[in-house]
Design an enzyme around this catalytic site. Structure first.
Site, short mmCIF file in Angstrom:
data_model
loop_
_atom_site.label_atom_id
_atom_site.label_comp_id
_atom_site.label_asym_id
_atom_site.label_seq_id
_atom_site.Cartn_x
_atom_site.Cartn_y
_atom_site.Cartn_z
N ILE A 236 0.82 -1.21 0.00
CA ILE A 236 0.00 0.00 0.00
C ILE A 236 0.86 1.26 0.00
O ILE A 236 1.86 1.35 0.72
CB ILE A 236 -0.94 -0.01 1.23
CG1 ILE A 236 -1.89 -1.20 1.13
CG2 ILE A 236 -1.71 1.30 1.35
CD1 ILE A 236 -2.66 -1.48 2.39
N HIS A 237 0.45 2.24 -0.80
CA HIS A 237 1.11 3.55 -0.87
C HIS A 237 0.23 4.57 -0.15
O HIS A 237 -0.99 4.52 -0.28
CB HIS A 237 1.28 3.95 -2.33
CG HIS A 237 1.79 5.35 -2.51
ND1 HIS A 237 3.12 5.67 -2.37
CD2 HIS A 237 1.14 6.51 -2.76
CE1 HIS A 237 3.28 6.96 -2.57
NE2 HIS A 237 2.09 7.50 -2.81
N PRO A 238 0.77 5.51 0.61
CA PRO A 238 2.20 5.69 0.91
C PRO A 238 2.53 5.10 2.28
O PRO A 238 1.99 5.53 3.30
CB PRO A 238 2.34 7.21 0.93
CG PRO A 238 1.01 7.68 1.47
CD PRO A 238 -0.02 6.67 1.03
#
Length: 200
Positions: free
Chosen positions: A181-183
């Site tokens: 997952i970002h960020p």
């Protein structure tokens, strides 16, 4: 301006009256145990700091799990199945699992290393916590993670993804091909593993 002297730990075994039992101590004063934490006295097990096999809350709890599994569940769990892991809550924190780099260098393994400074991780920059690094050691022949060290924000949480792969006995590619997952700081773990280099 400051000096810290750390001379190690000493068990409080000298006031237990063990000289009146069949329980043996090792040369450092820890209670001698086998892989299932049985002492040299029949029907006696040693858990926690006194056995010298961890000296952390999480290893002491795992000691309990090993003894309970062997006594009540007929599950042959043992200390040697445990992978070294700990965190020190300094600022920034230090987390480590498995083999150290100096051990890897002394081994006859074909070792790869992945390294990234926290200052190159967007989430660390965003949070203003850019001190530290992530270092991962991999066996090039088996593709198994040998160890990792994280100095930096959330390292004590992030390192578990690597530890779980080690316990699952899976290749590092399981994480290097994963989408994180970002960020987050964890999202750089696959990137680090995709850029391994020989440990010189």
């Amino acid at each position: 301006t400051h000096l810290l002297v750390a001379t190690g730990r000493r068990p409080n075994s000298d006031n237990l009256g063990l000289e009146n039992t069949d329980i043996e101590l090792n040369e450092r004063g820890y209670i001698s145990t086998n892989d299932k934490l049985q002492t040299t006295a029949n029907g006696v097990w040693a858990l926690g700091d006194v056995n010298g096999k961890g000296a952390f809350t999480h290893t002491a709890y795992n000691d309990f799990e090993i003894v309970a599994a062997n006594l009540f569940d007929k599950d042959p769990r043992k200390v040697s199945d445990r992978i070294l892991n700990y965190a020190l809550y300094t600022d920034p924190s230090l987390s480590h699992i498995g083999m150290y780099e100096h051990e890897a260098r002394k081994s006859d393994r074909n070792v790869l290393i992945g390294y990234r400074e926290m200052s190159r991780i967007a989430r660390a920059k965003e949070r203003g916590e850019t001190q530290g690094f992530i270092k991962i050691l991999v066996d090039a022949d088996t593709q198994k993670i040998l160890g990792a060290t994280i100095v930096g924000i959330d390292g004590d949480e992030i390192i578990h993804s690597l530890l779980d792969i080690m316990y699952a006995d899976q290749p590092y590619t399981v994480i290097s091909r994963a989408v994180h997952i970002h960020p987050t700081i964890s999202e750089l773990i696959p990137t680090i593993l995709q850029n391994l280099e020989p440990l010189d």
